[in-house]
Design an enzyme around this catalytic site. Structure first.
Site, short mmCIF file in Angstrom:
data_model
loop_
_atom_site.label_atom_id
_atom_site.label_comp_id
_atom_site.label_asym_id
_atom_site.label_seq_id
_atom_site.Cartn_x
_atom_site.Cartn_y
_atom_site.Cartn_z
N SER A 1 14.38 39.05 -42.86
CA SER A 1 13.05 38.46 -42.71
C SER A 1 12.52 37.92 -44.02
CB SER A 1 12.07 39.51 -42.18
OG SER A 1 12.58 40.13 -41.02
N1 SAH Z 1 15.02 44.25 -40.33
C1 SAH Z 1 16.05 43.27 -40.63
C2 SAH Z 1 15.82 41.95 -39.93
C3 SAH Z 1 16.40 42.00 -38.60
S1 SAH Z 1 16.46 40.53 -37.62
C4 SAH Z 1 16.25 43.10 -42.11
O1 SAH Z 1 15.48 43.69 -42.89
O2 SAH Z 1 17.19 42.42 -42.51
C5 SAH Z 1 16.44 41.30 -36.04
C6 SAH Z 1 17.61 42.19 -35.75
O3 SAH Z 1 17.42 42.75 -34.45
C7 SAH Z 1 18.96 41.48 -35.71
O4 SAH Z 1 19.82 42.12 -36.61
C8 SAH Z 1 19.43 41.66 -34.27
O5 SAH Z 1 20.83 41.81 -34.13
C9 SAH Z 1 18.69 42.93 -33.87
N2 SAH Z 1 18.52 43.10 -32.42
C10 SAH Z 1 18.30 42.15 -31.48
N3 SAH Z 1 18.20 42.70 -30.27
C11 SAH Z 1 18.34 44.05 -30.43
C12 SAH Z 1 18.34 45.15 -29.52
N4 SAH Z 1 18.16 44.98 -28.20
N5 SAH Z 1 18.52 46.39 -30.03
C13 SAH Z 1 18.70 46.57 -31.37
N6 SAH Z 1 18.72 45.57 -32.26
C14 SAH Z 1 18.55 44.31 -31.80
#
Ligand code: SAH
Length: 201
Positions: A57
């Site tokens: 993010s």
């Molecule tokens: N917090 C992260 C940003 C994550 S982006 C950071 O600091 O880098 C959102 C993330 O949610 C992605 O990695 C994606 O794979 C995950 N995601 C999407 N759907 C999901 C689900 N149903 N359960 C768990 N993770 C999920």
């Protein structure tokens, strides 16, 4: 640019305010959570791709959410969407334990590597919509993938007086919402922060 320059610009923009959050951001070098080919952009205030349907993010958003989550020293935190592990790493500098759930096996590996020196963070491969019951209840829950509404599992796994911060909306537009559990009921506050997160898969 250095990590400290990035943090200083976030302070100037007014996104990080409290001394403890500033110190947490200074302790976590964003470069270590960015794929090698984007390392030169690690200290820019922009989201960066980390895999299909996933981004690390924008620092401004991580800063805003971290402040809003208001974690305490002894908080146990659940994060949904580990991604690079950056948000979890920042949170771990503020609380006692972070459980973070990621659905993509590749990102579980990537985050595991990035987080190897962060002993308070536990990465779980799983479905975030279900939360993670085994380690519940949590003082705080943060979602970094967007939802159209909060899954009931998250409320069930939240302690009384606990807080959830999550992007809620449709695929084109979401707002960060704070949910608090008060006397077993959920109190909702719109934090006035428009955003576009990747969707929950
Ligand atoms: N917090 C992260 C940003 C994550 S982006 C950071 O600091 O880098 C959102 C993330 O949610 C992605 O990695 C994606 O794979 C995950 N995601 C999407 N759907 C999901 C689900 N149903 N359960 C768990 N993770 C999920």
């Amino acid at each position: 640019m250095s990590n400290d320059d990035l943090v200083d610009s976030l302070i100037k923009m007014g996104c990080i305010k409290s001394r403890k959050v500033i110190s947490a951001f200074k302790k976590v070098d964003r470069k270590n959570f960015v794929p090698e080919k984007f390392r030169n952009l690690a200290y820019s205030d922009s989201p960066l791709p980390i895999g299909p349907g996933a981004t690390i993010s924008q620092p401004l958003t991580v800063a805003f959410m971290t402040e809003a989550l208001d974690v305490e020293k002894n908080s146990k935190v659940l994060e949904i969407g580990t991604g690079s592990g950056y948000q979890a790493a920042v949170l771990s500098k503020l609380c006692s334990k972070v459980i973070t759930v990621e659905i993509s096996p590749n990102l579980v590996k990537f985050a595991g590597k990035n987080l190897k020196n962060y002993k308070k963070v536990k990465v779980i491969e799983g479905e975030g919509l279900e939360g993670f019951e085994k380690e519940s209840p949590y003082d705080r829950i943060i979602s970094t993938a967007h939802v159209s509404e909060i899954p009931s599992a998250w409320f069930d796994q939240l302690k009384e007086n606990g807080k959830i911060v999550a992007p809620v909306g449709n695929k084109d537009y979401q707002r960060l919402i704070l949910f608090e559990k008060k006397k077993g009921k959920i109190v909702e506050t719109d934090l006035g922060f428009p955003c576009v997160f990747v969707p929950m898969k």
